[in-house]
Design a protein around this motif. Structure first.
Motif, PDB file in Angstrom:
ATOM      1  N   GLY A 201     -33.108  -7.732 -15.691  1.00 42.89           N
ATOM      2  CA  GLY A 201     -34.343  -8.147 -15.031  1.00 42.89           C
ATOM      3  C   GLY A 201     -34.194  -8.203 -13.522  1.00 42.89           C
ATOM      4  N   CYS A 202     -35.280  -7.855 -12.860  1.00 42.28           N
ATOM      5  CA  CYS A 202     -35.325  -7.966 -11.403  1.00 42.28           C
ATOM      6  C   CYS A 202     -36.772  -8.276 -11.048  1.00 42.28           C
ATOM      7  CB  CYS A 202     -34.876  -6.666 -10.749  1.00 42.28           C
ATOM      8  SG  CYS A 202     -35.052  -6.729  -8.953  1.00 42.28           S
ATOM      9  N   PRO A 203     -36.997  -9.370 -10.318  1.00 42.89           N
ATOM     10  CA  PRO A 203     -38.376  -9.794 -10.063  1.00 42.89           C
ATOM     11  C   PRO A 203     -39.010  -9.102  -8.864  1.00 42.89           C
ATOM     12  CG  PRO A 203     -36.837 -11.383  -9.146  1.00 42.89           C
ATOM     13  CD  PRO A 203     -36.003 -10.281  -9.732  1.00 42.89           C
ATOM     14  N   TYR A 204     -38.281  -8.235  -8.154  1.00 44.21           N
ATOM     15  CA  TYR A 204     -38.761  -7.760  -6.849  1.00 44.21           C
ATOM     16  C   TYR A 204     -39.959  -6.815  -6.935  1.00 44.21           C
ATOM     17  CZ  TYR A 204     -34.686  -9.879  -4.522  1.00 44.21           C
ATOM     18  OH  TYR A 204     -33.759 -10.754  -4.028  1.00 44.21           O
ATOM     19  N   GLY A 205     -40.073  -6.086  -8.024  1.00 44.46           N
ATOM     20  CA  GLY A 205     -41.275  -5.268  -8.208  1.00 44.46           C
ATOM     21  C   GLY A 205     -41.482  -4.171  -7.174  1.00 44.46           C
ATOM     22  N   CYS A 206     -40.442  -3.435  -6.830  1.00 47.37           N
ATOM     23  CA  CYS A 206     -40.622  -2.309  -5.905  1.00 47.37           C
ATOM     24  C   CYS A 206     -41.583  -1.313  -6.566  1.00 47.37           C
ATOM     25  CB  CYS A 206     -39.281  -1.652  -5.582  1.00 47.37           C
ATOM     26  SG  CYS A 206     -38.125  -2.845  -4.896  1.00 47.37           S
ATOM     27  N   GLU A 207     -42.417  -0.713  -5.743  1.00 49.78           N
ATOM     28  CA  GLU A 207     -43.558   0.035  -6.277  1.00 49.78           C
ATOM     29  C   GLU A 207     -43.172   1.214  -7.172  1.00 49.78           C
ATOM     30  OE1 GLU A 207     -45.779   2.475  -3.637  1.00 49.78           O
ATOM     31  OE2 GLU A 207     -47.716   1.811  -4.415  1.00 49.78           O
ATOM     32  N   PHE A 208     -42.034   1.838  -6.889  1.00 47.02           N
ATOM     33  CA  PHE A 208     -41.639   3.061  -7.611  1.00 47.02           C
ATOM     34  C   PHE A 208     -40.772   2.768  -8.828  1.00 47.02           C
ATOM     35  CE2 PHE A 208     -38.834   2.087  -4.072  1.00 47.02           C
ATOM     36  CZ  PHE A 208     -37.642   1.892  -4.750  1.00 47.02           C
ATOM     37  N   CYS A 209     -40.464   1.508  -9.079  1.00 48.60           N
ATOM     38  CA  CYS A 209     -39.408   1.185 -10.037  1.00 48.60           C
ATOM     39  C   CYS A 209     -39.980   0.750 -11.380  1.00 48.60           C
ATOM     40  CB  CYS A 209     -38.542   0.081  -9.446  1.00 48.60           C
ATOM     41  SG  CYS A 209     -37.227  -0.460 -10.526  1.00 48.60           S
ATOM     42  N   THR A 210     -39.312   1.175 -12.438  1.00 49.87           N
ATOM     43  CA  THR A 210     -39.740   0.862 -13.796  1.00 49.87           C
ATOM     44  C   THR A 210     -39.267  -0.517 -14.241  1.00 49.87           C
ATOM     45  OG1 THR A 210     -39.194   3.172 -14.219  1.00 49.87           O
ATOM     46  CG2 THR A 210     -39.769   1.885 -16.114  1.00 49.87           C
ATOM     47  N   VAL A 211     -38.245  -1.018 -13.533  1.00 51.70           N
ATOM     48  CA  VAL A 211     -37.497  -2.149 -14.070  1.00 51.70           C
ATOM     49  C   VAL A 211     -38.310  -3.432 -14.246  1.00 51.70           C
ATOM     50  CG1 VAL A 211     -35.632  -3.740 -13.451  1.00 51.70           C
ATOM     51  CG2 VAL A 211     -35.238  -1.274 -13.445  1.00 51.70           C
ATOM     52  N   THR A 212     -39.071  -3.803 -13.211  1.00 52.89           N
ATOM     53  CA  THR A 212     -39.778  -5.085 -13.314  1.00 52.89           C
ATOM     54  C   THR A 212     -40.769  -5.043 -14.477  1.00 52.89           C
ATOM     55  OG1 THR A 212     -39.474  -5.380 -10.953  1.00 52.89           O
ATOM     56  CG2 THR A 212     -41.050  -6.845 -12.004  1.00 52.89           C
ATOM     57  N   GLY A 213     -41.443  -3.905 -14.653  1.00 52.70           N
ATOM     58  CA  GLY A 213     -42.378  -3.771 -15.770  1.00 52.70           C
ATOM     59  C   GLY A 213     -41.661  -3.767 -17.107  1.00 52.70           C
ATOM     60  N   ASP A 251     -26.401  -3.960 -14.222  1.00 53.73           N
ATOM     61  CA  ASP A 251     -27.511  -4.882 -13.916  1.00 53.73           C
ATOM     62  C   ASP A 251     -28.336  -4.302 -12.762  1.00 53.73           C
ATOM     63  OD1 ASP A 251     -25.265  -6.165 -15.048  1.00 53.73           O
ATOM     64  OD2 ASP A 251     -26.022  -8.122 -14.465  1.00 53.73           O
ATOM     65  N   ASP A 252     -29.631  -4.504 -12.831  1.00 53.68           N
ATOM     66  CA  ASP A 252     -30.479  -3.938 -11.784  1.00 53.68           C
ATOM     67  C   ASP A 252     -30.147  -4.507 -10.424  1.00 53.68           C
ATOM     68  OD1 ASP A 252     -32.090  -2.407 -13.561  1.00 53.68           O
ATOM     69  OD2 ASP A 252     -32.697  -4.346 -14.351  1.00 53.68           O
ATOM     70  N   ASN A 253     -29.805  -5.760 -10.414  1.00 53.63           N
ATOM     71  CA  ASN A 253     -29.470  -6.406  -9.155  1.00 53.63           C
ATOM     72  C   ASN A 253     -28.418  -7.466  -9.504  1.00 53.63           C
ATOM     73  OD1 ASN A 253     -29.585  -7.054  -6.471  1.00 53.63           O
ATOM     74  ND2 ASN A 253     -31.830  -7.029  -6.415  1.00 53.63           N
ATOM     75  N   PHE A 254     -27.152  -7.046  -9.406  1.00 56.88           N
ATOM     76  CA  PHE A 254     -26.030  -7.827  -9.952  1.00 56.88           C
ATOM     77  C   PHE A 254     -25.930  -9.230  -9.326  1.00 56.88           C
ATOM     78  CE2 PHE A 254     -21.253  -8.480 -10.083  1.00 56.88           C
ATOM     79  CZ  PHE A 254     -21.182  -8.712 -11.447  1.00 56.88           C
ATOM     80  N   ASN A 319     -43.494  -1.855  -1.275  1.00 60.66           N
ATOM     81  CA  ASN A 319     -43.235  -3.243  -1.664  1.00 60.66           C
ATOM     82  C   ASN A 319     -41.751  -3.593  -1.615  1.00 60.66           C
ATOM     83  OD1 ASN A 319     -44.260  -5.734  -2.383  1.00 60.66           O
ATOM     84  ND2 ASN A 319     -43.829  -5.417  -4.566  1.00 60.66           N
ATOM     85  N   LYS A 320     -41.039  -3.001  -0.646  1.00 62.67           N
ATOM     86  CA  LYS A 320     -39.616  -3.309  -0.528  1.00 62.67           C
ATOM     87  C   LYS A 320     -39.307  -3.835   0.877  1.00 62.67           C
ATOM     88  CE  LYS A 320     -35.279  -1.947  -2.532  1.00 62.67           C
ATOM     89  NZ  LYS A 320     -34.611  -1.180  -3.548  1.00 62.67           N
ATOM     90  N   GLY A 321     -40.272  -4.612   1.394  1.00 55.29           N
ATOM     91  CA  GLY A 321     -40.127  -5.138   2.745  1.00 55.29           C
ATOM     92  C   GLY A 321     -38.956  -6.109   2.886  1.00 55.29           C
ATOM     93  N   PHE A 322     -38.383  -6.536   1.738  1.00 57.29           N
ATOM     94  CA  PHE A 322     -37.221  -7.437   1.839  1.00 57.29           C
ATOM     95  C   PHE A 322     -35.983  -6.692   2.343  1.00 57.29           C
ATOM     96  CE2 PHE A 322     -37.518  -5.945  -2.558  1.00 57.29           C
ATOM     97  CZ  PHE A 322     -36.247  -5.446  -2.801  1.00 57.29           C
ATOM     98  N   ASN A 323     -36.008  -5.358   2.284  1.00 53.58           N
ATOM     99  CA  ASN A 323     -34.929  -4.563   2.902  1.00 53.58           C
ATOM    100  C   ASN A 323     -35.161  -4.550   4.402  1.00 53.58           C
ATOM    101  OD1 ASN A 323     -33.411  -3.736   0.735  1.00 53.58           O
ATOM    102  ND2 ASN A 323     -33.907  -1.567   0.905  1.00 53.58           N
TER     103      ASN A 323
HETATM  104  S1  SF4 Z   1     -35.710  -0.969  -7.071  1.00 55.52           S
HETATM  105 FE1  SF4 Z   1     -34.074  -2.449  -7.437  1.00 55.52          FE
HETATM  106  S2  SF4 Z   1     -34.748  -4.260  -6.263  1.00 55.52           S
HETATM  107 FE2  SF4 Z   1     -36.570  -2.998  -6.575  1.00 55.52          FE
HETATM  108  S3  SF4 Z   1     -37.520  -3.758  -8.455  1.00 55.52           S
HETATM  109 FE3  SF4 Z   1     -36.195  -2.023  -9.024  1.00 55.52          FE
HETATM  110  S4  SF4 Z   1     -34.271  -3.010  -9.598  1.00 55.52           S
HETATM  111 FE4  SF4 Z   1     -35.430  -4.539  -8.410  1.00 55.52          FE
END
Ligand code: SF4
Ligand code: B12
Length: 523
Positions: A201-213, A251-254, A319-323
């Protein structure tokens, strides 16, 4: 019942490590069934090949898992298996987002008898039982008794029997060199990169990423003990084979929960479970000096950082302004100070990119400690917010790009450059970052460290490009070796000099080659 779990290649890229889902589902299979694993990257197979295999080995169920880029091949292999009368179940991120496609509800072309949506840890035993009794359902969803989405907790993660699993197909060392390399230091007769997860799990929700969904923003962890036990098992296996195992924490974000990551790393160190490891951590979490100390002390060698862009406007768009590009250099230096290096991933073709983006990025990279840059194109994966945004704006040029996978090809038009320009930027990025001059510079930039670190940079650089642009076949490899002969010769000469001088000064108990190479425990 005999079950085959199959992971397709896409005919273009080769993975350097197997997929975890196969080992995990194998470990979760109820007793009484036999599970065989075939990774198409390690054992290439075509449609006729899988059909023959299934018939000859009396397979009763085939499970296929695939990312979007492999899905066309997955469907073709599913068709071939179904044509010989064996049921197919598919799982993984793509069919989770597009189940109707696999089930033929859109096109009428059905590729799977059943699909497993989302995380299948709890549905897999049910799928196996249903298949064994001939009552396979179409859709298996991880839901509770009220029909609500249910995520596995990972607290009762199954032990993966790394000591007994057949890992032959995943050995990176060519068999002919095994007997010779087993004698090198503590042994390099086999080398495998093994996926291990410590959380999801990763809560960051970057726009292009499948992981949060897909995994949801609820973050779940295994117990420290179960991770440590797994590492100990892997370490023991490597030792018993006179080989090496490196772990990729997938892990998506260790370090998504820094406190918990520190506690895991401390436990790894306390148990002597250090192996060389790689993990994905976002740059913002690497500000913590203590975390980076623990990464180095627990065997961390490479950190995969999704930098994506050096342009804050692009990062905000996805949506990756935290970078914060302004801190990339400091983060990389903090790692390099502990001899930990970074795989830095960049995406071109973002909405604020203009021609020249590769050179601008390369100019930045040249000021950083050596690492392994990766360049890709912004890709609208199904069901991501990016896909939905581009679709709504009518910007998708190949809305079903996965039906005909083309590596490094855009499926939409960027705003400030053409598709052809974006393609050229990616090509330029790879060519420049992995030119013989760039490799020589990267290797020379760590002169004060033990030779092992320079070998690490050199070998990783030579191999890494091959994951994305496969250097398959002896001729491709010979070309790479010839182009980089000067750097290779310098490193070999240095190694020989160190070995001779070490041998001359050798006291009763002298360090072996393994220590000289900077293996874990010797840093
Ligand atoms: S790109 Fe990385 S940081 Fe962003 S939502 Fe996906 S796993 Fe999380
Ligand atoms: C490790 C990893 C990699 C590794 C390699 C893959 C490997 N060998 O493991 C590396 C770093 C090389 C990599 C590269 C890429 N990756 Co990647 N990767 C991952 C990552 C972080 C972990 C995968 C994993 O093991 N997860 C843990 C397991 C347990 O989860 P799982 O695979 O989903 O399996 C579960 C279910 O899906 C299901 N399941 C899966 N398969 C099957 C099959 C059956 C039969 C059944 C019943 C169930 C089932 O059951 C499992 C248990 O619950 C995922 C993100 C993520 N957290 O999953 C991205 C992810 C899979 N990657 C992704 C992408 C896009 C890529 C790249 C294309 C990126 C790029 N542009 O270069 C490349 C492609 C490389 C290639 N050669 O093809 C996307 C895929 C999205 C999609 N729709 O396809 C993901 C989801 C991340 C994202 N940003 O969205 N990746």
């Amino acid at each position: 019942m005999k079950i085959l779990l199959y992971s397709p290649d896409n005919g273009v890229t080769r993975n350097f490590m197997p997929h975890l889902w196969m080992f995990l589902l194998q470990a979760l299979t109820p007793a009484g069934h036999e599970v065989v694993l075939i990774d198409g990257n390690a054992q290439p197979m075509d449609e006729a090949g899988i059909a023959r295999y299934v018939v000859e080995n009396k397979i009763g169920l085939v499970g296929i898992g695939a990312m979007t880029r492999m899905i066309a091949k997955a469907y073709r292999m599913g068709d071939a298996v179904r044509a010989v009368g064996v049921p197919v179940v598919m799982g993984g991120p793509h069919v989770t987002e597009m189940p109707d496609e696999a089930l033929g509800k859109v096109t009428g072309r059905r590729h799977a008898d059943a699909v497993a949506l989302g995380e299948a840890d709890e549905t897999w035993p049910k799928i196996v039982a249903d298949a064994a009794s001939g009552r396979l359902k179409e859709v298996y969803a991880p839901v509770d008794e009220f029909g609500q989405d249910k995520k596995p907790t990972l607290q009762s993660y199954p032990p993966i029997p790394w000591d007994t699993i057949d890992l032959k197909q995943f050995n990176i060392v060519p068999k002919v060199f095994t007997p010779m390399l087993q004698k090198l230091g503590a042994g390099w007769g086999t080398f495998r990169i093994v996926p291990v997860e410590s959380g999801r799990g990763c809560p960051y929700g970057c726009e292009f990423c499948t992981v949060t969904g897909f995994f949801g923003d609820s973050i779940r962890f295994r117990t420290n003990k179960s991770v440590v036990d797994e590492l100990l098992l892997l370490k023991a296996r490597a030792k018993s084979e006179l080989g090496q195992i490196a772990v990729f924490f997938i892990d998506d974000n260790f370090a998504i929960n820094v406190k918990r990551t520190k506690s895991l790393l401390r436990d790894i160190i306390a148990a002597g479970a250090q192996v060389h490891w790689v993990a994905q951590i976002s740059a913002n979490l690497l500000r913590d000096e203590e975390l980076v100390d623990l990464i180095a002390a627990s065997g961390g060698k490479w950190i995969f950082i999704g930098m994506e862009s050096i342009d804050p406007a692009n990062l905000a768009d996805v949506n990756k302004g935290f970078n914060k590009p302004g801190e990339y250099a400091a983060v990389l230096q903090r790692l390099a100070n502990r001899n930990v290096y970074a795989i830095t991933s960049f995406i071109f073709g973002m909405d604020n990119d203009t021609p020249g983006v590769a050179d601008r990025t390369l100019n930045e990279i040249r000021t950083w400690p050596p690492g392994l840059p990766i360049f890709g194109l912004l890709t609208p994966l199904p069901a991501t917010p990016l896909y939905k945004r581009l679709e709504a704006a009518g910007r998708l040029t190949r809305p079903k790009h996965w039906e005909e996978f083309i590596p490094f090809a855009m499926a939409h038009t960027p705003l400030k450059m053409s598709v052809a320009e974006a393609h050229a930027e990616v090509k330029h990025g790879w060519n420049e970052a992995y030119s013989p001059e760039a490799i020589a510079k990267a290797v020379r930039s760590v002169p004060a460290e033990p030779l092992g670190y320079r070998i690490n940079i050199l070998v990783s650089r030579l191999c890494f490009r091959g994951i994305y642009f496969p250097q398959m076949g002896p001729m491709a490899w010979l070309k790479v070796l010839a182009e980089n002969h000067q750097t290779i010769t310098d490193v070999v000469k240095e190694g020989f000099r160190q070995w001779i001088s070490g041998w001359c000064k050798r006291p009763a108990h002298a360090p072996g080659v393994r220590e000289a190479l900077g293996a874990p425990g010797a840093d």
